[in-house]
Design an enzyme around this catalytic site. Structure first.
Site, PDB file in Angstrom:
ATOM      1  N   LYS A  36       0.841  -1.206   0.000  1.00 10.23           N
ATOM      2  CA  LYS A  36       0.000   0.000   0.000  1.00 10.23           C
ATOM      3  C   LYS A  36       0.874   1.254   0.000  1.00 10.23           C
ATOM      4  CE  LYS A  36      -0.160  -0.420   4.972  1.00 10.23           C
ATOM      5  NZ  LYS A  36      -0.883  -0.920   6.132  1.00 10.23           N
ATOM      6  N   TYR A 255      11.313  31.781   3.948  1.00 11.70           N
ATOM      7  CA  TYR A 255      10.084  32.419   4.436  1.00 11.70           C
ATOM      8  C   TYR A 255      10.191  32.828   5.890  1.00 11.70           C
ATOM      9  CZ  TYR A 255       7.638  30.889   0.206  1.00 11.70           C
ATOM     10  OH  TYR A 255       7.241  30.697  -1.085  1.00 11.70           O
TER      11      TYR A 255
HETATM   12  C1  LIG Z   1      -0.031  -1.673   6.852  1.00 14.57           C
HETATM   13  C2  LIG Z   1      -0.475  -2.964   7.369  1.00 14.57           C
HETATM   14  C3  LIG Z   1       0.469  -3.914   7.762  1.00 14.57           C
HETATM   15  C4  LIG Z   1       1.969  -3.641   7.804  1.00 14.57           C
HETATM   16  O1  LIG Z   1       2.321  -2.823   8.899  1.00 14.57           O
HETATM   17  P1  LIG Z   1       3.866  -2.565   9.253  1.00 14.57           P
HETATM   18  O2  LIG Z   1       3.818  -1.877  10.572  1.00 14.57           O
HETATM   19  O3  LIG Z   1       4.431  -1.686   8.194  1.00 14.57           O
HETATM   20  O4  LIG Z   1       4.524  -3.876   9.294  1.00 14.57           O
HETATM   21  C5  LIG Z   1      -0.004  -5.154   8.140  1.00 14.57           C
HETATM   22  N1  LIG Z   1      -1.327  -5.425   8.144  1.00 14.57           N
HETATM   23  C6  LIG Z   1      -2.265  -4.528   7.791  1.00 14.57           C
HETATM   24  C7  LIG Z   1      -3.700  -4.891   7.813  1.00 14.57           C
HETATM   25  C8  LIG Z   1      -1.876  -3.252   7.401  1.00 14.57           C
HETATM   26  O5  LIG Z   1      -2.787  -2.350   7.055  1.00 14.57           O
END
Ligand SMILES: *Cc1c(COP(=O)(O)O)cnc(C)c1O
Length: 365
Positions: A36, A255
């Site tokens: 993701k 800025y």
């Molecule tokens: C993002 C996510 C993970 C991975 O999390 P990390 O902390 O990066 O290992 C695992 N399971 C689900 C459902 C997630 O949304």
């Protein structure tokens, strides 16, 4: 590719080493690689193609849009959508052969009844994250209910840790305990169970069940930034100096002139900013130029920021390292995230698509 003066270098060898190290750790279980948020900034399709090639069993995305990109680039392996599916997405979800998460009985009803084949789904159980999912005590009822609808093939049940980044956290053990009885029921029915994110994979072997879902750990780090003998960062952020000038003492920079030179100084400009994910809250951070750390001078702008190099030399075109190594010096994502009042996940997820991504085996030590 259009040449661009700010880029990410992604060490694909190290990425594979990280995945192998995770395999070693978990033994005979499967891996769902979370990809993701553009594979945590590393590039959704590029990282997914590598994962597919080396035999990772599942990819995890947050939404249909990400799954669509993956299928469009030819990815064939199963894709789990972690986030909620909405009614207007269901037709395409089926077309793209993605596996949604069902987190309530209500969602199950949105799916059409008469399909040529059953839709593969994953049931989400809430054991303490309190985000989405059916409460653990109602888990078995939920499982039986979804089965009874006859239109789904339940591939797995899963839950998510709230506190696994800390080893031996009492609440993490409570969550495992709450999930465990359901996993036994699932096993009887030939349904997989999974729970472990990066923290779970590293610190809670009792949470492995049939599969792990480590995100940050696969790409970069242990979740609390502690070093690991085999898991190393595979991403560096770099840019080329775009401007050089000399200024007198007491010159206000950027800025609101929050930064003032305390002596005659040389100022260089770096062509990336908060639009690229180099957050404005990093205005107290440092960068590497010619193997040395220098402070950022003043507020980070949308597309540029300035660096005070004092009396040292550096010129237009020189490489600036914002995350990663230059000679012996290093700026880690973890230390940068701390400076920016952020966490590595958020910093990675913010890296814009405007940054060029270069892939290859790099010389990380
Ligand atoms: C993002 C996510 C993970 C991975 O999390 P990390 O902390 O990066 O290992 C695992 N399971 C689900 C459902 C997630 O949304």
């Amino acid at each position: 590719m259009i040449p661009h003066p700010a880029w990410l270098e992604i060490d694909t060898d190290q990425f594979q080493k990280n995945l192998l190290a995770i395999r070693e750790l978990i033994g005979n279980r499967q891996i769902c690689l979370p990809v993701k948020a553009n594979a945590y900034g590393h590039g959704l399709c590029e990282m997914s193609l590598i994962a597919e090639k080396i035999g990772i069993e599942y990819l995890g995305v947050s939404c249909l849009k990400e799954a669509h990109h993956l299928r469009n680039s030819g990815i064939k392996i199963p894709i789990i959508i972690f986030g909620a599916i909405h009614e207007d997405q269901i037709d395409q979800l089926i077309d793209l052969d993605c596996q949604p998460t069902l987190a309530s009985k209500f969602k199950a009803h949105l799916f059409p009844q008469k399909l040529s084949s059953k839709i593969k789904v994953h049931l989400e159980i809430d054991t303490g994250m309190r985000r989405t999912g059916v409460r653990a005590e109602n888990g078995l009822d939920f499982l039986s209910y979804v089965e009874s609808l006859g239109r789904f093939k339940i591939e797995s049940i899963y839950t998510h840790f709230a506190t696994s980044d800390t080893p031996d956290h009492p609440f993490a053990f409570e969550q495992i305990k709450a999930f465990y009885p359901l996993t036994m029921e699932a096993k009887k029915r030939g349904i997989k169970s999974h729970m472990a994110n990066s923290g779970g994979t590293l610190y809670y072997p009792d949470s492995y069940f049939d599969m792990v879902r480590p995100g940050l750990l696969a790409y970069e780090y242990t979740p609390n930034g502690a070093s690991h003998p085999k898991i190393k960062p595979c991403l560096s952020l770099k840019a080329k100096i775009s401007y050089f000038k000399a200024v007198p003492k007491e010159t206000g920079i950027s800025y609101n002139h929050l930064y003032r030179t305390d002596r005659e100084s040389r100022i260089v400009t770096v062509p990336l900013g908060y639009a690229d994910g180099y957050r404005r809250s990093l205005s107290q951070a440092q960068v590497l130029i010619r193997g040395k750390k220098y402070p950022i001078a003043g507020n980070i702008c949308m597309d540029q920021f300035m660096v005070d190099i004092g009396q040292d030399s550096a010129y237009v075109g020189d490489e600036v390292t914002l995350i990663g190594k230059q000679n012996e010096a290093e700026i880690t994502l973890v230390e940068l995230a701390k400076k920016g009042h952020s966490i590595p996940h958020e910093m990675l997820a913010s890296l814009s698509t405007r940054l060029t991504r270069r892939y290859g085996a790099l010389n990380f030590k």
